[in-house]
Design a protein around this motif. Structure first.
Motif, short mmCIF file in Angstrom:
data_model
loop_
_atom_site.label_atom_id
_atom_site.label_comp_id
_atom_site.label_asym_id
_atom_site.label_seq_id
_atom_site.Cartn_x
_atom_site.Cartn_y
_atom_site.Cartn_z
N VAL A 97 -54.74 5.42 -1.48
CA VAL A 97 -55.18 6.72 -1.11
C VAL A 97 -56.06 7.13 -2.15
O VAL A 97 -56.12 6.63 -3.30
N VAL A 98 -56.82 8.21 -1.62
CA VAL A 98 -57.85 8.80 -2.62
C VAL A 98 -56.76 9.72 -3.78
O VAL A 98 -55.85 10.19 -3.54
N ILE A 131 -52.83 3.96 -5.99
CA ILE A 131 -51.60 3.50 -5.09
C ILE A 131 -50.86 5.06 -4.68
O ILE A 131 -51.06 5.95 -5.64
N ASP A 132 -50.55 5.05 -3.56
CA ASP A 132 -49.86 6.34 -3.04
C ASP A 132 -48.68 6.78 -4.12
O ASP A 132 -47.68 5.91 -4.20
N PRO A 133 -48.66 7.86 -4.23
CA PRO A 133 -47.45 8.11 -5.21
C PRO A 133 -46.29 8.07 -4.93
O PRO A 133 -45.22 7.52 -5.65
N TYR A 134 -46.15 8.14 -3.43
CA TYR A 134 -44.65 7.96 -2.96
C TYR A 134 -44.40 6.36 -2.62
O TYR A 134 -43.15 6.19 -3.13
N LEU A 172 -57.04 -3.79 -2.59
CA LEU A 172 -56.24 -4.72 -3.51
C LEU A 172 -55.87 -4.02 -4.73
O LEU A 172 -55.11 -4.36 -5.75
N ALA A 173 -56.79 -2.94 -5.00
CA ALA A 173 -56.36 -2.27 -6.26
C ALA A 173 -55.13 -1.58 -6.43
O ALA A 173 -54.44 -1.56 -7.21
N ALA A 174 -54.57 -1.04 -5.25
CA ALA A 174 -53.16 -0.69 -5.09
C ALA A 174 -52.27 -1.63 -5.21
O ALA A 174 -51.32 -1.62 -5.99
#
Length: 255
Positions: A10-11, A34-37, A67-69
């Motif tokens: 996510v942003v 990466i999404d916090p949740y 791929l960064a997440a």
């Protein structure tokens, strides 16, 4: 224990969001994370692996840009990652995303499937619940605590009036809420190793669920309006209360 963790990119939640001419979120120049949740889920999964042994595999639906997440999750301690490559992933609704992830996860022999109870962008809060329903597995939603006891998990889940403790047989699905685990900061060494490991890429077209039509179409998006100043209702208490109720009903239209 074989744990599969669904992650999303996510942003950055601290970023200032802008829309382009087509009404889409402008991603140029934005930091993608990466999404916090998802991150809460990855951390607890890695902790369980460290406590009990086994493997942690990340599963994400997205393009190569996501791929960064995945690399962040690998740097946190996940063992492997699978990317369902889909250049149209942002246009898929929660039902499609859940169907694709469930189909992929069903081939991975997971004892436990984890992910965020919602995402930091759309906050639809549907994917993990839908996955559990599709796969016929019990769900611990909004989990703030998680332990494994034999062939079952004990989860503490946030509910409207407190915390509910549930014992669920494995395999099961856990949707992480803030508080499940405090994400670690990967070392430089871990980050560099994660870059070299990469992810297994599977084309979305290989999944039968890719042919399912979307059921939700986003017509438009608009930014939240700026906050306006407050309003003071003067007068004695009975008159002020009556006027406040009228304003809420007629102007704010919340009653």
């Amino acid at each position: 224990m074989n744990i599969v963790v669904c992650v999303k990119q996510v942003v950055d939640t601290e970023a200032v969001i802008a829309l382009d001419g087509a009404g889409e979120v402008e991603l140029t120049g934005q930091t993608m994370v990466i999404d916090p949740y998802s991150e809460f889920a990855v951390e607890r999964a890695v902790q369980l692996k460290e406590e009990l042994g086994g493997t942690v595999t990340l599963l994400t639906l997205g393009s190569q840009d996501c791929l960064a997440a995945v690399r962040h999750g690998l740097a946190m301690g996940a063992d492997a990652a699978v990317l369902i490559e889909d250049d149209q992933w942002t246009a898929r609704d929660a039902a499609q995303a859940a169907a694709l992830l469930a189909e992929a996860a069903s081939t991975m022999g997971a004892d436990l499937i984890m992910g965020g109870w919602k995402s930091g962008d759309t906050a639809a809060a549907q994917v993990m619940g839908r996955m559990a329903a599709i796969m016929g597995l019990p769900l611990a939603n909004m989990a703030t605590g998680l332990s494994v006891e034999g062939d079952a998990i004990v989860a503490e889940c946030e509910v409207d009036d407190g915390v509910e403790t549930a014992r669920l047989p494995l395999p099961a699905v856990v949707a992480a809420q803030q508080g499940l685990a405090e994400p670690r900061y990967p070392s430089v060494r871990d980050v560099m190793q994660a870059r070299r490991r990469g992810a297994e890429v599977r084309p979305v077209a290989d999944l039968a669920a890719a042919a399912e039509p979307t059921t939700v179409t986003v017509v438009s998006r608009e930014l939240k309006p700026g906050r306006s100043g407050g309003r003071i209702v003067a007068g004695e208490a009975p008159e002020a209360v009556a006027e406040t109720v009228r304003l809420l009903a007629e102007e704010a239209k919340v009653l």
